[in-house]
Scaffold this motif. Structure first.
Motif, PDB file in Angstrom:
ATOM      1  N   ARG A  74      65.078 -71.398  76.796  1.00  0.00           N
ATOM      2  CA  ARG A  74      64.278 -72.057  77.833  1.00  0.00           C
ATOM      3  C   ARG A  74      64.826 -73.438  78.171  1.00  0.00           C
ATOM      4  O   ARG A  74      64.903 -73.817  79.338  1.00  0.00           O
ATOM      5  CB  ARG A  74      62.820 -72.176  77.393  1.00  0.00           C
ATOM      6  CG  ARG A  74      62.094 -70.869  77.429  1.00  0.00           C
ATOM      7  CD  ARG A  74      60.633 -71.024  77.210  1.00  0.00           C
ATOM      8  NE  ARG A  74      60.359 -72.103  76.269  1.00  0.00           N
ATOM      9  CZ  ARG A  74      59.172 -72.458  75.855  1.00  0.00           C
ATOM     10  NH1 ARG A  74      58.117 -71.840  76.275  1.00  0.00           N
ATOM     11  NH2 ARG A  74      58.995 -73.443  75.000  1.00  0.00           N
ATOM     12  N   ALA A  75      65.220 -74.194  77.148  1.00  0.00           N
ATOM     13  CA  ALA A  75      65.779 -75.528  77.380  1.00  0.00           C
ATOM     14  C   ALA A  75      67.084 -75.431  78.169  1.00  0.00           C
ATOM     15  O   ALA A  75      67.330 -76.218  79.084  1.00  0.00           O
ATOM     16  CB  ALA A  75      66.000 -76.245  76.052  1.00  0.00           C
ATOM     17  N   LYS A  85      69.162 -75.335  85.674  1.00  0.00           N
ATOM     18  CA  LYS A  85      68.458 -75.416  86.949  1.00  0.00           C
ATOM     19  C   LYS A  85      68.557 -76.810  87.567  1.00  0.00           C
ATOM     20  O   LYS A  85      68.743 -76.952  88.775  1.00  0.00           O
ATOM     21  CB  LYS A  85      66.987 -75.042  86.750  1.00  0.00           C
ATOM     22  CG  LYS A  85      66.207 -74.982  88.035  1.00  0.00           C
ATOM     23  CD  LYS A  85      64.791 -74.523  87.787  1.00  0.00           C
ATOM     24  CE  LYS A  85      64.025 -74.457  89.099  1.00  0.00           C
ATOM     25  NZ  LYS A  85      62.653 -74.005  88.887  1.00  0.00           N
ATOM     26  N   ASN A  86      68.465 -77.862  86.742  1.00  0.00           N
ATOM     27  CA  ASN A  86      68.522 -79.217  87.303  1.00  0.00           C
ATOM     28  C   ASN A  86      69.947 -79.767  87.389  1.00  0.00           C
ATOM     29  O   ASN A  86      70.153 -80.904  87.788  1.00  0.00           O
ATOM     30  CB  ASN A  86      67.588 -80.174  86.552  1.00  0.00           C
ATOM     31  CG  ASN A  86      68.035 -80.484  85.147  1.00  0.00           C
ATOM     32  OD1 ASN A  86      69.200 -80.357  84.804  1.00  0.00           O
ATOM     33  ND2 ASN A  86      67.099 -80.888  84.321  1.00  0.00           N
ATOM     34  N   ALA A 124      67.992 -72.995  80.237  1.00  0.00           N
ATOM     35  CA  ALA A 124      67.671 -72.598  81.611  1.00  0.00           C
ATOM     36  C   ALA A 124      67.201 -73.800  82.425  1.00  0.00           C
ATOM     37  O   ALA A 124      67.576 -73.959  83.589  1.00  0.00           O
ATOM     38  CB  ALA A 124      66.599 -71.515  81.605  1.00  0.00           C
ATOM     39  N   ARG A 125      66.427 -74.667  81.810  1.00  0.00           N
ATOM     40  CA  ARG A 125      65.947 -75.871  82.489  1.00  0.00           C
ATOM     41  C   ARG A 125      67.118 -76.807  82.827  1.00  0.00           C
ATOM     42  O   ARG A 125      67.205 -77.345  83.929  1.00  0.00           O
ATOM     43  CB  ARG A 125      64.921 -76.575  81.600  1.00  0.00           C
ATOM     44  CG  ARG A 125      64.146 -77.662  82.255  1.00  0.00           C
ATOM     45  CD  ARG A 125      62.986 -78.197  81.410  1.00  0.00           C
ATOM     46  NE  ARG A 125      63.297 -78.396  79.997  1.00  0.00           N
ATOM     47  CZ  ARG A 125      62.844 -77.611  79.004  1.00  0.00           C
ATOM     48  NH1 ARG A 125      62.084 -76.566  79.262  1.00  0.00           N
ATOM     49  NH2 ARG A 125      63.168 -77.874  77.747  1.00  0.00           N
ATOM     50  N   LEU A 126      68.046 -76.984  81.886  1.00  0.00           N
ATOM     51  CA  LEU A 126      69.211 -77.847  82.114  1.00  0.00           C
ATOM     52  C   LEU A 126      70.140 -77.280  83.184  1.00  0.00           C
ATOM     53  O   LEU A 126      70.712 -78.024  83.976  1.00  0.00           O
ATOM     54  CB  LEU A 126      69.985 -78.044  80.811  1.00  0.00           C
ATOM     55  CG  LEU A 126      69.286 -78.867  79.733  1.00  0.00           C
ATOM     56  CD1 LEU A 126      70.068 -78.801  78.434  1.00  0.00           C
ATOM     57  CD2 LEU A 126      69.092 -80.297  80.180  1.00  0.00           C
TER      58      LEU A 126
END
Length: 85
Positions: free
Chosen positions: A16-17, A23-24, A19-21
């Motif tokens: 999850r971490a 995405k941004n 995927a967040r990195l």
């Protein structure tokens, strides 16, 4: 450089971490710490490496500055340039 194992304590939390990195835009390339090789996130050889050896970079400049070389599989043009120099 961000180490894969520093993204969380459990595999799902790390996923999850990451995927967040991605995405941004904080993470655009992955690397293998022992081999000092970097490549695209979707590289077939990079997906097989152990999580404890995986690192992430924001840019190619970051990877090269830290002494990493391009992957011959997913970045063949960059690898040929690196090999010629």
């Amino acid at each position: 450089m961000i180490r894969h194992m520093d993204l969380g304590s459990a595999p799902y939390a790390r996923l999850r971490a990451l995927a967040r990195l991605m995405k941004n835009g904080t993470v655009t390339l992955a690397g293998n710490r022992p081999g000092k090789i970097y490549g695209r996130l979707d590289c077939r050889t990079g997906k097989r490496m152990k999580p404890e050896n995986r690192v992430f970079f924001q840019s190619e400049t970051d990877a090269v500055t830290l002494g990493y070389r391009p992957c011959a599989i997913c970045l063949p043009r960059e690898y040929k340039l690196w090999k010629a120099s």
